[in-house]
Design an enzyme around this catalytic site. Structure first.
Site, PDB file in Angstrom:
ATOM      1  N   HIS A   1       4.849   0.071  -0.211  1.00 21.50           N
ATOM      2  CA  HIS A   1       5.636  -0.757   0.705  1.00 21.50           C
ATOM      3  C   HIS A   1       4.752  -1.850   1.315  1.00 21.50           C
ATOM      4  O   HIS A   1       3.523  -1.804   1.210  1.00 21.50           O
ATOM      5  CB  HIS A   1       6.300   0.111   1.793  1.00 21.50           C
ATOM      6  CG  HIS A   1       5.325   0.937   2.588  1.00 21.50           C
ATOM      7  ND1 HIS A   1       4.662   2.036   2.066  1.00 21.50           N
ATOM      8  CD2 HIS A   1       4.889   0.832   3.874  1.00 21.50           C
ATOM      9  CE1 HIS A   1       3.875   2.558   2.987  1.00 21.50           C
ATOM     10  NE2 HIS A   1       3.983   1.846   4.091  1.00 21.50           N
TER      11      HIS A   1
ATOM     12  N   HIS B   1       0.849  -1.197   0.000  1.00 24.79           N
ATOM     13  CA  HIS B   1       0.000   0.000   0.000  1.00 24.79           C
ATOM     14  C   HIS B   1       0.880   1.241   0.000  1.00 24.79           C
ATOM     15  O   HIS B   1       2.083   1.148   0.274  1.00 24.79           O
ATOM     16  CB  HIS B   1      -0.893   0.026   1.254  1.00 24.79           C
ATOM     17  CG  HIS B   1      -0.127   0.196   2.539  1.00 24.79           C
ATOM     18  ND1 HIS B   1       0.610  -0.828   3.110  1.00 24.79           N
ATOM     19  CD2 HIS B   1       0.064   1.274   3.344  1.00 24.79           C
ATOM     20  CE1 HIS B   1       1.193  -0.403   4.211  1.00 24.79           C
ATOM     21  NE2 HIS B   1       0.889   0.876   4.378  1.00 24.79           N
TER      22      HIS B   1
ATOM     23  N   ARG C   1       8.542  -8.861  15.013  1.00 25.23           N
ATOM     24  CA  ARG C   1       8.905  -7.511  14.560  1.00 25.23           C
ATOM     25  C   ARG C   1       7.968  -6.518  15.241  1.00 25.23           C
ATOM     26  O   ARG C   1       6.755  -6.747  15.326  1.00 25.23           O
ATOM     27  CB  ARG C   1       8.756  -7.432  13.037  1.00 25.23           C
ATOM     28  CG  ARG C   1       8.982  -6.035  12.473  1.00 25.23           C
ATOM     29  CD  ARG C   1       8.878  -6.026  10.952  1.00 25.23           C
ATOM     30  NE  ARG C   1       8.661  -4.682  10.464  1.00 25.23           N
ATOM     31  CZ  ARG C   1       9.621  -3.855  10.072  1.00 25.23           C
ATOM     32  NH1 ARG C   1      10.878  -4.249  10.062  1.00 25.23           N
ATOM     33  NH2 ARG C   1       9.338  -2.631   9.673  1.00 25.23           N
TER      34      ARG C   1
ATOM     35  N   ASP D   1       0.931   5.163   1.869  1.00 21.42           N
ATOM     36  CA  ASP D   1       0.306   5.839   3.005  1.00 21.42           C
ATOM     37  C   ASP D   1      -0.429   7.088   2.503  1.00 21.42           C
ATOM     38  O   ASP D   1       0.102   7.817   1.666  1.00 21.42           O
ATOM     39  CB  ASP D   1       1.369   6.240   4.039  1.00 21.42           C
ATOM     40  CG  ASP D   1       1.996   5.014   4.704  1.00 21.42           C
ATOM     41  OD1 ASP D   1       1.375   3.933   4.673  1.00 21.42           O
ATOM     42  OD2 ASP D   1       3.104   5.143   5.262  1.00 21.42           O
TER      43      ASP D   1
HETATM   44  C1  GA4 Z   1      -2.451   2.762   5.574  1.00 17.80           C
HETATM   45  C2  GA4 Z   1      -1.542   3.669   6.410  1.00 17.80           C
HETATM   46  C3  GA4 Z   1      -1.924   3.693   7.893  1.00 17.80           C
HETATM   47  O1  GA4 Z   1      -1.519   2.493   8.530  1.00 17.80           O
HETATM   48  C4  GA4 Z   1      -3.464   3.874   8.078  1.00 17.80           C
HETATM   49  C5  GA4 Z   1      -4.136   2.676   7.417  1.00 17.80           C
HETATM   50  C6  GA4 Z   1      -5.656   2.589   7.525  1.00 17.80           C
HETATM   51  C7  GA4 Z   1      -6.092   1.702   8.702  1.00 17.80           C
HETATM   52  O2  GA4 Z   1      -5.425   0.727   9.018  1.00 17.80           O
HETATM   53  O3  GA4 Z   1      -7.129   2.031   9.283  1.00 17.80           O
HETATM   54  C8  GA4 Z   1      -6.152   2.086   6.146  1.00 17.80           C
HETATM   55  C9  GA4 Z   1      -4.907   2.186   5.188  1.00 17.80           C
HETATM   56  C10 GA4 Z   1      -3.909   3.020   5.957  1.00 17.80           C
HETATM   57  C11 GA4 Z   1      -5.258   2.792   3.820  1.00 17.80           C
HETATM   58  C12 GA4 Z   1      -6.623   2.353   3.245  1.00 17.80           C
HETATM   59  C13 GA4 Z   1      -7.679   2.097   4.330  1.00 17.80           C
HETATM   60  C14 GA4 Z   1      -7.301   2.895   5.574  1.00 17.80           C
HETATM   61  C15 GA4 Z   1      -6.736   0.688   6.097  1.00 17.80           C
HETATM   62  C16 GA4 Z   1      -7.490   0.703   4.805  1.00 17.80           C
HETATM   63  C17 GA4 Z   1      -7.859  -0.381   4.142  1.00 17.80           C
HETATM   64  C18 GA4 Z   1      -3.824   4.108   9.542  1.00 17.80           C
HETATM   65  C19 GA4 Z   1      -3.960   4.955   7.165  1.00 17.80           C
HETATM   66  O4  GA4 Z   1      -4.119   6.140   7.432  1.00 17.80           O
HETATM   67  O5  GA4 Z   1      -4.239   4.444   5.916  1.00 17.80           O
END
Ligand code: GA4
Length: 335
Positions: A264, A207, A274, A209
């Site tokens: 990443h 994904h 980890r 960020d």
């Molecule tokens: C990815 C980056 C961060 O960990 C996060 C994730 C969020 C979550 O876990 O609630 C998301 C993911 C992240 C992107 C798409 C959506 C939202 C899970 C998901 C499937 C906290 C964020 O801000 O976006």
């Protein structure tokens, strides 16, 4: 030890056997005290959307202390941890990531960092755990935020925005309404992976960020991989004394594509656990996300439709982890 049968692992993402991902020795390293740090940061963000930060000034004790306190939390009985979840999106989560069916070989705590809007879940977690945990989280976040402002100011200067504009990025995180969050990820070892005929178990799927910038620190267990510009995946050698900085989607838009948000993922380890701690620096919800006007060259057009961070976040929470979340916000290419 719970022995999982192979069908249980099938619920998780297994990467098909392929050549082992090479350990990458070419990760750009930025020494924050180097006279050319600004240029090194900008080049790394353009070429990789990712770099390792050393000589960053955050005391190792703060990292080690938070690691220690966090492990105490993850060692609690499952029923205690479950009382701090499921994530709404804040709170304790296990195996499920986000609301749309993504899974990974991890458990985590997701917290929001703005003390004024601290979520009921985050408050509950701190109330139920020794005060030391909250203190460790708060001290760590304070130090990482301050370091992050410096990095973002250097970035702005390195982009040639001039001293008067140096806070165009950092002000968004410094804003009292900044929508930033903090994640503690625990990837337990998975010995059964050895029986998977060379396939790998995904800890956290690929994904990008969504925010402006992410600051990651992990223990010395490997697992983090990044995708290079040519589409190849490489393993990032862990370094528990350094930070790894990711460009997020919002920064990609604010630089009109000069910086790329880095794809990443994390793979599970067979023997070592980890632990990673990530600060995601985001803007206030009402902030309009668009290329920085002072960066645009004469005649340069925005590659993206304008949107607010709130609109982007809303869309992100309807997406799957691996989706290209910026796609729907791109303007069609002019002919
Ligand atoms: C990815 C980056 C961060 O960990 C996060 C994730 C969020 C979550 O876990 O609630 C998301 C993911 C992240 C992107 C798409 C959506 C939202 C899970 C998901 C499937 C906290 C964020 O801000 O976006």
């Amino acid at each position: 030890m719970v022995v999982l049968s192979q069908p249980a692992l099938d619920h998780f993402l297994l990467l098909q056997p392929c050549k082992p991902t090479p350990l990458f020795t070419g990760i750009p390293v930025v020494d924050l005290t180097h006279p050319d740090a600004k240029t090194l940061i900008v080049n790394a963000c353009k070429d990789y959307g990712f770099f390792k930060l050393v000589n960053h000034g955050v005391p190792f004790d703060l990292m080690a202390n938070l690691e220690h306190e966090t492990l105490k939390f993850f060692k609690k009985p499952q029923s205690d941890k479950d009382r701090a979840g499921p994530p709404d999106p804040f709170g304790y989560g296990s195996k499920r990531i986000g609301p749309n069916g993504d899974v990974g070989w991890l458990e985590y705590l997701l917290l929001n960092t703005n003390p004024d809007v601290i979520s009921p879940r985050s408050l509950f977690i701190f109330k139920e755990n020794p005060q030391n945990f909250r203190v460790a989280v708060e001290e760590y976040i304070r130090a990482v935020k301050n370091m992050c402002y410096v990095v973002l100011e250097m970035m702005a200067e390195g982009l040639g925005l001039g001293v008067a504009q140096r806070n165009v990025l950092s002000r968004l995180l410094e804003d009292e309404k900044s929508d930033s969050c903090f994640r503690l990820n625990h990837y337990p070892p998975c010995p059964e992976v050895q029986a998977l005929n060379g396939r790998n178990l995904v800890g956290f799927g690929e994904h990008t960020d969504p925010q402006i910038i992410s600051v990651l620190r992990s223990n010395s267990t490997s697992g983090l991989q990044i995708c290079l510009a040519d589409g190849t995946w490489v393993s990032v050698p862990p370094d528990q004394t350094s930070f790894f900085i990711n460009v997020g989607d919002t920064l990609q838009v604010m630089t009109n594509g000069r910086f790329k948000s880095v794809k990443h993922r994390v793979l599970a380890d067979t023997t070592k656990s980890r632990l990673s701690m990530i600060y995601f620096g985001g803007p206030p919800l009402s902030e309009k996300i668009a290329p920085l006007p002072s960066l645009m060259l004469k005649g340069e057009e925005s590659l993206y439709k304008e949107f607010t961070w709130w609109e982007y976040k809303k869309a992100a929470y309807t997406s799957r982890l691996a989706d290209n979340r910026l796609g729907p916000f791109e303007k069609p290419a002019a002919h």
